[in-house]
Enzyme design. Structure first.
Site, PDB file in Angstrom:
ATOM      1  CB  CYS A 123      -0.913  -0.030   1.229  1.00  0.00           C
ATOM      2  SG  CYS A 123      -1.658   1.552   1.641  1.00  0.00           S
TER       3      CYS A 123
ATOM      4  CB  CYS B 252       0.816   1.387   4.192  1.00  0.00           C
ATOM      5  SG  CYS B 252      -0.916   0.866   4.132  1.00  0.00           S
TER       6      CYS B 252
ATOM      7  CB  CYS C 266     -23.627   0.137 -13.752  1.00  0.00           C
ATOM      8  SG  CYS C 266     -23.400  -1.537 -13.151  1.00  0.00           S
TER       9      CYS C 266
ATOM     10  CB  CYS D  35     -26.128  -2.293 -15.166  1.00  0.00           C
ATOM     11  SG  CYS D  35     -25.956  -1.865 -13.418  1.00  0.00           S
TER      12      CYS D  35
END
Length: 531
Positions: free
Chosen positions: A59, A62, A411, A414
């Site tokens: 990360c 991080c 979407c 979708c």
């Protein structure tokens, strides 16, 4: 200029390289304690207070946090004996799931041996982390034994909201414990003080002190007669209501506070400070009159005017509206364009429009403003187009099992599912009984308001069984295949219509094997990969 540009580019590249080289894992010789699934619980029981970072080694955020975290750990260990820990979520997935970790890094504060857990929301710098944790180590309640020192402390608090306790009645131990319990949970939002002297104080009292309003006392008997948990909830609710001004202000710092309230929010969009001051007496009056029923707050239209669209209203200011946050229902009165405002119309708006509107709202005499497309005159396919205006009427049809797809035009999932969903609707259209008892519908969630269901992502499929108007929608969570859809409707619908049998009865025998094979190859595999 060319030299400066090159220098800037080299500096940026060097910074990027440094961030990439920086490890998210604290060095072994640092004061950061490494915990795992096996060691976390015992560490928690042995430490009254600690800060934990839940992270992943890959990360980037991080890695950026790492040096600040290590330095904070050094200071907190050497000067305050407050531990700081790390949990690598790639190696301790179960522990991170138990702690509800959804992103990296997540910083959590553990207090009272893990009894109280909260997210760290401050800046991710060494100084900010140290200051925050030192504050957490101090008592949640500042105690005073003489009124002079108490009043001096209160005078320094300026704009802070004070929760005060005067504890002369030693028999009220239950309420005293409640006060300290709530203070521990809300210490980051309010200042808690407890006066322990006997002079000039004759009775037990908990009060909310705000900068601009008179003290509001908490009814002690409510807490004394309840359990600690119940009384803590009661006092917390009381503070949440009474700590807000009668007419507050919504901005970046207070937005979350109002959004998390359990009562509706009445917005006033104003165009200038002068206009806000003009309306202040009215909204202070209404805020006091309807305390606990409505929160009243101003919103600077020059900064946040676009928010009117979220309330299904046009950007004509000044504007007043009420938003039921839990149900997401919105109510708005007649709007008066700003150019029409004169001293006379302001008075008229105050007396006749706003007060009347609030009264009608509280008497449930108003209809909400619903964002909706127009109801289609003709349905273009067997998938019924549902809009905001028709949503409740269709889904609550007593005679039909209704499956609704909530989607967004942008979407991708979708779009991929659309042909399969059309096929599903076409199957039920093949049978006269099924046509009368099953509805396959869709609604564009970006253009229409829906209520009674929480849409957390697109597409969402929900089944509303016939005749059961009180039941929560049954959310589909299975694989996106035709067979699964048909089985879901058969098992959960009130009529038990067997769509798979309808398909079999209407499929020519000689084509059945070829069609199913082609469907599985073209549709089912990509859908499973997608999930």
């Amino acid at each position: 200029m060319l030299f400066n540009s090159k220098l800037a580019g080299i500096t940026a590249l060097a910074s990027l390289t440094l961030a990439q080289e920086q490890s998210a894992i604290a060095p072994e010789d640092s004061h950061v304690v490494k915990l795992s699934q096996d060691s976390f619980d015992s560490f928690q029981k042995e430490n009254e207070l600690f800060l934990a970072e839940f992270f992943a080694p890959w990360c980037g955020h991080c890695k950026t946090l790492a040096p600040h975290y290590v330095e904070a750990a050094k200071t907190l260990h050497e000067e305050y004996q407050i531990p700081i820990v790390q949990v690598d979520c790639t190696d301790n997935q179960e522990l991170c799931m138990e702690q509800g970790i959804k992103g990296y890094p997540t910083l959590k504060v553990f207090k009272k041996n893990g009894e109280i857990v909260s997210d760290y929301q401050g800046q991710r710098s060494k100084d900010a982390i140290v200051q925050f944790m030192v504050k957490q180590s101090l008592p949640a309640v500042s105690e005073f034994t003489d009124l002079e020192s108490l009043n001096e402390f209160l005078a320094k608090q300026k704009d802070n909201v004070i929760i005060s306790q005067y504890f002369a009645d030693k028999d009220s131990q239950q309420l005293n414990e409640t006060f300290y319990n709530v203070a521990e949970n809300l210490r980051d939002e309010y200042v808690f003080v407890n006066y322990l002297g006997d002079d000039e104080v004759k009775s037990y009292n908990i009060s909310v002190l705000t900068p601009s309003q008179d003290p509001i006392a908490f009814e002690a008997t409510v807490a004394e007669e309840a359990t600690l948990k119940e009384s803590s909830e009661s006092l917390s609710d009381f503070i949440a209501i009474e700590s807000k001004p009668y007419f507050g202000e919504i901005d970046g710092s207070s937005y979350e506070l109002y959004m998390n309230a359990d009562i509706p929010l009445a917005y006033f969009f104003y165009q200038s400070e002068e206009q806000r001051e003009e309306y202040l007496p009215l909204f202070n009056k209404l805020g006091k009159q309807y305390r606990g029923k409505l929160n009243f707050a101003g919103l600077d239209a020059s900064k946040y005017g676009k928010h009117a669209e979220n309330l299904n209203l046009e950007e004509q200011f000044p504007l007043f509206a009420i938003h039921e946050l839990e149900s997401n229902l919105k109510f708005g009165p007649e709007q008066i364009p700003s150019e029409e405002f004169t001293e006379e119309t302001v008075v008229e708006l105050k007396e006749s429009s706003i007060e009347e509107f609030v009264e009608k709202y509280l008497n449930k005499e108003l209809s909400p403003i619903i964002k909706s497309e127009e109801i289609p005159e003709v349905q273009e396919s067997n998938v019924i187009k549902i809009v905001g205006k028709s949503h409740d009427e269709i889904r609550f049809d007593e005679n039909k099992d209704v499956l609704v797809k909530y989607y967004a035009p942008w979407c991708g999932h979708c779009k991929k599912m659309a042909p399969l969903y059309e096929t599903l609707a076409d199957i039920y259209a093949l049978d006269e009984e099924a046509k009368e008892k099953v509805v396959i519908g869709k609604i564009d969630g970006t253009l229409n308001d829906v209520f009674g269901i929480e849409i957390t992502g697109y597409p969402t499929l929900a089944l509303y069984p016939a005749g059961d108007l009180s039941k929560e929608p049954i959310i589909y969570k299975g694989p996106r295949t035709l067979e699964s859809f048909l089985q879901f409707i058969k098992e959960n619908g009130a009529h038990g219509i067997d769509g798979a049998q309808i398909l079999a009865d209407n499929t020519p025998v000689e084509e059945e094997e070829e069609d199913i094979e082609e469907f599985e190859e073209d549709e089912e595999v990509p859908v499973q990969d997608e999930l």
